[in-house]
Scaffold this motif. Structure first.
Motif, PDB file in Angstrom:
ATOM      1  N   ILE A   1      92.645  64.768   0.847  1.00 26.58           N
ATOM      2  CA  ILE A   1      92.052  63.920  -0.195  1.00 26.58           C
ATOM      3  C   ILE A   1      91.168  62.882   0.478  1.00 26.58           C
ATOM      4  N   SER A   2      89.965  62.729  -0.028  1.00 22.29           N
ATOM      5  CA  SER A   2      89.081  61.663   0.454  1.00 22.29           C
ATOM      6  C   SER A   2      88.605  60.840  -0.726  1.00 22.29           C
ATOM      7  N   MET A   3      88.201  59.604  -0.434  1.00 25.98           N
ATOM      8  CA  MET A   3      87.737  58.719  -1.494  1.00 25.98           C
ATOM      9  C   MET A   3      86.425  58.057  -1.102  1.00 25.98           C
ATOM     10  N   ILE A   4      85.477  58.090  -2.021  1.00 26.70           N
ATOM     11  CA  ILE A   4      84.231  57.343  -1.869  1.00 26.70           C
ATOM     12  C   ILE A   4      84.443  56.023  -2.583  1.00 26.70           C
ATOM     13  N   PHE A   5      84.455  54.930  -1.833  1.00 22.52           N
ATOM     14  CA  PHE A   5      84.772  53.641  -2.427  1.00 22.52           C
ATOM     15  C   PHE A   5      83.557  53.055  -3.151  1.00 22.52           C
ATOM     16  N   GLN A   6      83.858  52.122  -4.047  1.00 23.82           N
ATOM     17  CA  GLN A   6      82.870  51.619  -4.990  1.00 23.82           C
ATOM     18  C   GLN A   6      81.699  50.917  -4.321  1.00 23.82           C
TER      19      GLN A   6
ATOM     20  N   MET B   1      71.217  54.663   1.423  1.00 25.84           N
ATOM     21  CA  MET B   1      71.580  55.398   2.639  1.00 25.84           C
ATOM     22  C   MET B   1      73.011  55.074   3.064  1.00 25.84           C
ATOM     23  N   LYS B   2      73.438  53.819   2.853  1.00 27.36           N
ATOM     24  CA  LYS B   2      74.845  53.469   3.143  1.00 27.36           C
ATOM     25  C   LYS B   2      75.775  54.318   2.278  1.00 27.36           C
ATOM     26  N   GLN B   3      75.400  54.491   0.993  1.00 26.72           N
ATOM     27  CA  GLN B   3      76.239  55.297   0.111  1.00 26.72           C
ATOM     28  C   GLN B   3      76.290  56.739   0.598  1.00 26.72           C
ATOM     29  N   ARG B   4      75.189  57.264   1.098  1.00 24.65           N
ATOM     30  CA  ARG B   4      75.171  58.617   1.659  1.00 24.65           C
ATOM     31  C   ARG B   4      76.092  58.721   2.878  1.00 24.65           C
TER      32      ARG B   4
ATOM     33  N   GLU C   1      82.931  55.040  -8.850  1.00 22.94           N
ATOM     34  CA  GLU C   1      81.640  54.427  -9.188  1.00 22.94           C
ATOM     35  C   GLU C   1      80.632  54.605  -8.044  1.00 22.94           C
ATOM     36  N   PRO C   2      80.351  55.854  -7.633  1.00 25.84           N
ATOM     37  CA  PRO C   2      79.535  56.052  -6.434  1.00 25.84           C
ATOM     38  C   PRO C   2      78.073  55.649  -6.575  1.00 25.84           C
ATOM     39  N   THR C   3      77.609  55.426  -7.805  1.00 30.40           N
ATOM     40  CA  THR C   3      76.187  55.113  -7.993  1.00 30.40           C
ATOM     41  C   THR C   3      75.938  53.764  -8.658  1.00 30.40           C
ATOM     42  N   THR C   4      76.986  52.974  -8.885  1.00 30.74           N
ATOM     43  CA  THR C   4      76.848  51.734  -9.648  1.00 30.74           C
ATOM     44  C   THR C   4      75.879  50.736  -9.000  1.00 30.74           C
ATOM     45  N   ALA C   5      75.945  50.600  -7.680  1.00 28.94           N
ATOM     46  CA  ALA C   5      75.145  49.578  -6.995  1.00 28.94           C
ATOM     47  C   ALA C   5      73.740  50.058  -6.641  1.00 28.94           C
ATOM     48  N   LEU C   6      73.364  51.260  -7.100  1.00 21.73           N
ATOM     49  CA  LEU C   6      72.098  51.844  -6.694  1.00 21.73           C
ATOM     50  C   LEU C   6      71.094  51.856  -7.842  1.00 21.73           C
ATOM     51  N   ASP C   7      69.806  51.883  -7.490  1.00 24.38           N
ATOM     52  CA  ASP C   7      68.796  51.955  -8.546  1.00 24.38           C
ATOM     53  C   ASP C   7      68.754  53.364  -9.124  1.00 24.38           C
ATOM     54  N   VAL C   8      68.079  53.520 -10.255  1.00 24.00           N
ATOM     55  CA  VAL C   8      68.142  54.759 -11.037  1.00 24.00           C
ATOM     56  C   VAL C   8      67.662  55.966 -10.238  1.00 24.00           C
ATOM     57  N   THR C   9      66.584  55.817  -9.481  1.00 20.67           N
ATOM     58  CA  THR C   9      66.041  56.942  -8.710  1.00 20.67           C
ATOM     59  C   THR C   9      67.039  57.411  -7.656  1.00 20.67           C
TER      60      THR C   9
END
Length: 330
Positions: free
Chosen positions: A97-102, A162-165, A183-191
């Motif tokens: 199990i792995s987790m991508i943190f918010q 890139m940090k999220q990647r 919430e893997p995309t919450t802090a990122l812009d729409v694109t």
């Protein structure tokens, strides 16, 4: 929740509390879930619904001395994770199990290169040399669309997307059976959101990884998920396939969430807002938690609570509307 599919994760009657000297916060209240192999489940709800706490409970990462699993079971391929020791859970985390943190800003160590941080996970779970682990780190960076030669760079040298990647690369480095994305995309812009979602969906399909996607964005759920579970006040109030929950929502809270989504076809002065506030988790009512905000409530709703019931095959909802008590009150 379906018994016919081959399950990778089964959660049964899970209750999680945060306990301090002043109060007991009932964060997760008797939830059950069944996630199939290769399935993507969307876990949806407002802030404070208990989504992240559920994920931390699965990972065995609840805060020390404060977070407690009061009851329930969490089975990963038939083994109860709640019976595992800390040492045993360390072997499971990252491998099975792995987790991508918010927040990728806080998930990465600022004083270690990104290559070392990915290699650390590989070294922990695989029998290989440090050179082989660093080679794997470069492969993972390439997989998530970052030039492999940047494995020597530090987190501050990368943009937020890139940090999220990189966080996703760390989570997928050992090809886990189950991925929890909080919430893997919450802090990122729409694109960048669209790019990250496309990448996650592609990697998930290529590796057949099961995934729990935690979000408050119903558009993200529609884009990537097979099933959807709607959480409110620590409970699952509706569960079903994407088609069932989106096309035939049964719980008043789910319908209220849809009404809050801006429409491209209608020109309105003010968006629909669900009235009131989420109930205080340290003082939950003995009746339906959504009652005070519900536009469809009846007198019986402030007197009783109910359990989640199957309203059609595979589609469950937790509402007195589907119980004999509601019909008697009509």
């Amino acid at each position: 929740m379906s018994e016919t599919k081959e399950s990778i994760l089964k959660i049964k009657n899970l209750v999680i509390h945060y306990e301090t000297d002043e109060e007991v916060v009932e964060a997760v209240n008797n939830i059950s879930l069944d996630i199939g192999k290769g399935e993507v489940l969307g876990l949806v709800g407002e802030t404070g619904a208990g989504k992240t706490t559920t994920a931390l409970g699965i990972m065995g990462l609840l805060p020390d001395k404060v977070g407690h699993v009061v009851q329930g079971n969490i089975f990963l391929e038939g083994e109860d994770l709640l019976r595992k020791s800390n040492r045993e859970m360390q072997k499971i985390r990252g491998k099975k199990i792995s987790m991508i943190f918010q927040d990728p800003m806080t998930a990465l160590n600022p004083v270690k290169t990104v290559g070392d941080q990915i290699a650390e996970v590989v070294l922990l779970h695989n029998h290989c040399s440090k050179a082989e682990a660093l080679t794997r780190a470069q492969e993972m960076l390439a997989m998530v669309g970052i030039v492999p030669e940047r494995y020597r760079d530090y987190p501050h040298q990368f943009s937020g997307g890139m940090k999220q990647r990189i966080v996703i690369a760390i989570a997928l480095a050992c090809e886990p059976d189950l991925l929890i994305a909080d919430e893997p995309t919450t802090a990122l812009d729409v694109t960048i959101q669209a790019q990250i979602l496309d990448m996650m969906r592609k990697l998930q399909r290529e590796h057949g990884t099961s995934m729990i996607l935690i979000t408050h964005d119903l558009g993200v759920v529609a884009e990537i998920c097979d099933h959807c579970a709607v959480m409110y006040a620590g409970e699952i109030v509706e569960y079903g396939t994407l088609e069932q929950v989106f096309d035939r929502p049964k719980h008043p809270y789910t319908r209220a969430l849809y009404q809050s989504i801006p429409s491209l076809d209608k020109d309105v002065e003010r968006l629909h807002v669900i009235p009131g506030l989420v109930p205080d988790p340290s003082n939950l009512p003995p009746y339906c938690s959504f009652c005070e905000r519900c536009g469809e409530k009846k007198g019986v709703c402030s007197k009783y609570d109910t359990s989640i019931v199957e309203v059609e095959p595979g589609h469950l909802a937790k509402c007195l509307m589907y119980s004999p008590s509601w019909k008697e009150a009509e």
